[in-house]
Design a protein around this motif. Structure first.
Motif, mmCIF file in Angstrom:
data_model
loop_
_atom_site.group_PDB
_atom_site.id
_atom_site.type_symbol
_atom_site.label_atom_id
_atom_site.label_comp_id
_atom_site.label_asym_id
_atom_site.label_seq_id
_atom_site.Cartn_x
_atom_site.Cartn_y
_atom_site.Cartn_z
ATOM 1 N N ASP A 244 0.870 -1.187 0.000
ATOM 2 C CA ASP A 244 0.000 0.000 0.000
ATOM 3 C C ASP A 244 0.905 1.234 0.000
ATOM 4 O O ASP A 244 1.915 1.268 0.725
ATOM 5 C CB ASP A 244 -0.876 0.059 1.264
ATOM 6 C CG ASP A 244 -1.944 -1.016 1.303
ATOM 7 O OD1 ASP A 244 -2.122 -1.726 0.304
ATOM 8 O OD2 ASP A 244 -2.596 -1.147 2.368
ATOM 9 N N THR A 245 0.527 2.222 -0.792
ATOM 10 C CA THR A 245 1.444 3.351 -1.011
ATOM 11 C C THR A 245 0.775 4.697 -0.764
ATOM 12 O O THR A 245 -0.250 5.014 -1.376
ATOM 13 C CB THR A 245 1.973 3.302 -2.463
ATOM 14 O OG1 THR A 245 2.775 2.118 -2.594
ATOM 15 C CG2 THR A 245 2.814 4.515 -2.813
ATOM 16 N N ALA A 246 1.393 5.484 0.124
ATOM 17 C CA ALA A 246 0.923 6.863 0.331
ATOM 18 C C ALA A 246 1.667 7.768 -0.639
ATOM 19 O O ALA A 246 2.890 7.707 -0.747
ATOM 20 C CB ALA A 246 1.191 7.308 1.764
ATOM 21 N N ASN A 247 0.916 8.574 -1.352
ATOM 22 C CA ASN A 247 1.515 9.577 -2.243
ATOM 23 C C ASN A 247 0.559 10.759 -2.318
ATOM 24 O O ASN A 247 -0.526 10.747 -1.709
ATOM 25 C CB ASN A 247 1.790 8.957 -3.625
ATOM 26 C CG ASN A 247 2.621 9.874 -4.504
ATOM 27 O OD1 ASN A 247 3.665 10.371 -4.073
ATOM 28 N ND2 ASN A 247 2.175 10.155 -5.713
ATOM 29 N N LYS A 248 0.956 11.767 -3.047
ATOM 30 C CA LYS A 248 0.184 13.012 -3.165
ATOM 31 C C LYS A 248 -1.296 12.752 -3.408
ATOM 32 O O LYS A 248 -1.650 11.874 -4.205
ATOM 33 C CB LYS A 248 0.791 13.853 -4.298
ATOM 34 C CG LYS A 248 0.125 15.177 -4.586
ATOM 35 C CD LYS A 248 -0.057 16.051 -3.364
ATOM 36 C CE LYS A 248 1.223 16.311 -2.602
ATOM 37 N NZ LYS A 248 0.960 16.850 -1.233
ATOM 38 N N ILE A 249 -2.113 13.535 -2.741
ATOM 39 C CA ILE A 249 -3.562 13.375 -2.862
ATOM 40 C C ILE A 249 -3.955 13.354 -4.356
ATOM 41 O O ILE A 249 -3.466 14.163 -5.145
ATOM 42 C CB ILE A 249 -4.302 14.507 -2.088
ATOM 43 C CG1 ILE A 249 -5.781 14.195 -1.929
ATOM 44 C CG2 ILE A 249 -4.079 15.877 -2.693
ATOM 45 C CD1 ILE A 249 -6.083 13.145 -0.907
ATOM 46 N N GLY A 250 -4.802 12.406 -4.690
ATOM 47 C CA GLY A 250 -5.210 12.238 -6.091
ATOM 48 C C GLY A 250 -4.582 11.021 -6.743
ATOM 49 O O GLY A 250 -5.051 10.557 -7.786
ATOM 50 N N THR A 251 -3.550 10.477 -6.094
ATOM 51 C CA THR A 251 -2.877 9.300 -6.663
ATOM 52 C C THR A 251 -3.828 8.103 -6.697
ATOM 53 O O THR A 251 -3.868 7.338 -7.670
ATOM 54 C CB THR A 251 -1.618 8.966 -5.848
ATOM 55 O OG1 THR A 251 -0.762 10.106 -5.840
ATOM 56 C CG2 THR A 251 -0.870 7.780 -6.435
ATOM 57 N N TYR A 252 -4.599 7.960 -5.615
ATOM 58 C CA TYR A 252 -5.544 6.827 -5.522
ATOM 59 C C TYR A 252 -6.563 6.893 -6.671
ATOM 60 O O TYR A 252 -6.811 5.889 -7.361
ATOM 61 C CB TYR A 252 -6.217 6.880 -4.143
ATOM 62 C CG TYR A 252 -7.305 5.879 -3.875
ATOM 63 C CD1 TYR A 252 -7.263 4.587 -4.376
ATOM 64 C CD2 TYR A 252 -8.392 6.232 -3.077
ATOM 65 C CE1 TYR A 252 -8.278 3.672 -4.104
ATOM 66 C CE2 TYR A 252 -9.398 5.328 -2.789
ATOM 67 C CZ TYR A 252 -9.341 4.054 -3.313
ATOM 68 O OH TYR A 252 -10.345 3.167 -3.034
ATOM 69 N N ASN A 253 -7.134 8.089 -6.886
ATOM 70 C CA ASN A 253 -8.095 8.237 -7.995
ATOM 71 C C ASN A 253 -7.448 7.811 -9.316
ATOM 72 O O ASN A 253 -8.057 7.116 -10.126
ATOM 73 C CB ASN A 253 -8.522 9.701 -8.160
ATOM 74 C CG ASN A 253 -9.233 10.249 -6.961
ATOM 75 O OD1 ASN A 253 -8.799 10.008 -5.835
ATOM 76 N ND2 ASN A 253 -10.297 10.983 -7.184
ATOM 77 N N LEU A 254 -6.214 8.261 -9.523
ATOM 78 C CA LEU A 254 -5.510 7.956 -10.774
ATOM 79 C C LEU A 254 -5.330 6.445 -10.935
ATOM 80 O O LEU A 254 -5.545 5.881 -12.014
ATOM 81 C CB LEU A 254 -4.144 8.669 -10.765
ATOM 82 C CG LEU A 254 -3.298 8.538 -12.018
ATOM 83 C CD1 LEU A 254 -3.984 9.179 -13.224
ATOM 84 C CD2 LEU A 254 -1.920 9.184 -11.802
ATOM 85 N N ALA A 255 -4.972 5.790 -9.839
ATOM 86 C CA ALA A 255 -4.721 4.346 -9.892
ATOM 87 C C ALA A 255 -6.005 3.573 -10.222
ATOM 88 O O ALA A 255 -5.979 2.608 -10.994
ATOM 89 C CB ALA A 255 -4.148 3.871 -8.551
ATOM 90 N N VAL A 256 -7.115 4.016 -9.639
ATOM 91 C CA VAL A 256 -8.386 3.311 -9.880
ATOM 92 C C VAL A 256 -8.806 3.481 -11.346
ATOM 93 O O VAL A 256 -9.223 2.520 -12.004
ATOM 94 C CB VAL A 256 -9.477 3.825 -8.905
ATOM 95 C CG1 VAL A 256 -10.841 3.241 -9.272
ATOM 96 C CG2 VAL A 256 -9.113 3.479 -7.470
ATOM 97 N N VAL A 257 -8.647 4.698 -11.850
ATOM 98 C CA VAL A 257 -9.028 4.948 -13.250
ATOM 99 C C VAL A 257 -8.085 4.183 -14.195
ATOM 100 O O VAL A 257 -8.502 3.684 -15.248
ATOM 101 C CB VAL A 257 -9.024 6.476 -13.547
ATOM 102 C CG1 VAL A 257 -9.334 6.741 -15.006
ATOM 103 C CG2 VAL A 257 -10.053 7.168 -12.687
ATOM 104 N N ALA A 258 -6.818 4.086 -13.805
ATOM 105 C CA ALA A 258 -5.858 3.326 -14.624
ATOM 106 C C ALA A 258 -6.299 1.860 -14.694
ATOM 107 O O ALA A 258 -6.307 1.247 -15.770
ATOM 108 C CB ALA A 258 -4.457 3.450 -14.040
#
Ligand code: MRU
Length: 350
Positions: A244-258
């Motif tokens: 599990d990876t913490a990164n700049k807010i918005g990374t999670y959204n990007l990963a799900v859409v990817a």
């Protein structure tokens, strides 16, 4: 233009003020650990590896600027400085890693004079900074086979020379691919609310000659669906033992859409960002920053009604299942992350 995120210059820590970029290129000098901690908190310097180097140099200021010559007094001042630096930002584990490394080095009882403490502290801080540059280039080399010869790549936040001591992690991969003659095109997430993508990543890419376009964070799904995006690559502030990876807010959204669009999603991180003591993303502390960063663009332009409440988590956690691979200086790690990160970090039995 050549620039340095951080440098030690004759007993002073010099940092490029990233709050002012891209309009102004201003270097500030810092002479106390309190000032360095404040520079980290206010994001003069930011990005996990750069924060680690800043903390190390901040600690080195203590013996360097001592006037007492009293080794016990310096050791006590180092303890206080360590606590102040640790409290500057909570999410990037590199901060704690660098301070732990400095502490271990300076605990040597053989360092029985201020002069010895001073030399050891500076040598260790320099080593942390220099190693970071080599590590970033190794990350980029490991990533090269994953980048098609002609590739459109989405990048989030800023992970370049500004976020590190030099070269960068995720952005270093894009940079090296370009330097190696691959035809890369970057879609640069603007990265609300502090706009690290629009301000900093765009500024770096223009200097490296990498073609790019800035996009609103919310546009990434559209481009994946309509344009054909080959991969996403992002950095990390902390990778937990399970991936599990913490990164700049918005990374999670990007990963799900990817995932939805079948686009590979890579995390680039030095092993100093992997925290085997944090079991999963649920245990990663997420920094909450002032709401004004959301309601006032760059502290200047108010975009919400007076008194409108706002929430401002600076990071999010992307669950490991959305991550195709984690690219480190020691190699590329694929799922199952729990097992393979333990092997990489030398904590597995086999
Ligand atoms: O708040 P910031 O700008 O310090 O956040 C930076 C990031 O999230 C980066 O992606 C991360 O630190 C990796 S930098 C190589």
């Amino acid at each position: 233009m050549s620039f340095h995120s951080i440098q030690w210059v004759d007993g002073v820590v010099r940092m490029l003020d990233q709050r002012k970029l891209p309009k102004e290129t201003i270097y500030n000098d810092y002479t106390t650990p309190e000032q360095v901690a404040e520079a980290i908190r206010s994001m003069v310097i930011r990005g996990a590896p750069a924060i680690g180097a800043a903390a190390a140099y901040g600690l080195a200021l203590v013996p360097w600027r001592d006037a007492s010559g009293d080794v016990e007094a310096v050791r006590a001042a180092l303890e206080r400085a360590d606590a102040i630096l640790r409290a500057s930002r909570p999410t990037a584990v590199n901060l704690f890693w660098a301070l732990d490394r400095m502490k271990t080095r300076l605990a040597d009882p053989g360092l029985d004079s201020v002069a010895k403490l001073r030399d050891a502290a500076l040598a260790e801080a320099h080593a942390i900074a220099e190693e970071d540059v080599a590590i970033n280039k190794a990350i980029a080399r490991h990533a090269l086979p994953l980048i098609p010869d002609k590739a459109t790549i989405i990048h989030h936040c800023n992970t370049g020379s500004l976020a590190t001591v030099d070269y960068g992690t995720a952005l270093g991969i894009i940079r090296m691919a370009h330097e190696e003659g691959k035809e890369v095109f970057a879609l640069v997430d603007e990265t609300r609310p502090r706009l690290q993508g629009a301000r900093l990543t765009a500024w770096e890419l223009m200097q490296y000659g990498v073609p790019f376009k800035i996009i609103a964070d919310s546009a990434s799904g559209h481009f994946m669906r309509t344009m054909g995006v080959d991969l996403c690559v992002v950095g990390a502030d902390r990778v937990a033992a399970n991936g599990d990876t913490a990164n700049k807010i918005g990374t999670y959204n990007l990963a799900v859409v990817a995932r939805e669009n079948g686009v590979p999603f890579y995390v680039a991180a030095p092993t100093t960002t992997i925290d085997m003591n944090t079991r999963s993303g649920d245990d990663i502390p997420i920094e909450e920053r002032p709401p004004e960063e959301v309601t006032l663009v760059l502290g200047q332009c108010q975009i919400a009604p007076d008194g409108a409440p706002a929430a401002n988590p600076a990071f999010d956690v992307t669950p490991a299942r959305y991550i195709t691979a984690i690219i480190t200086e020691k190699g590329v790690v694929y799922p199952p992350f729990e097992e393979n990160l333990a092997k990489l970090m030398g904590e597995s039995d086999d």
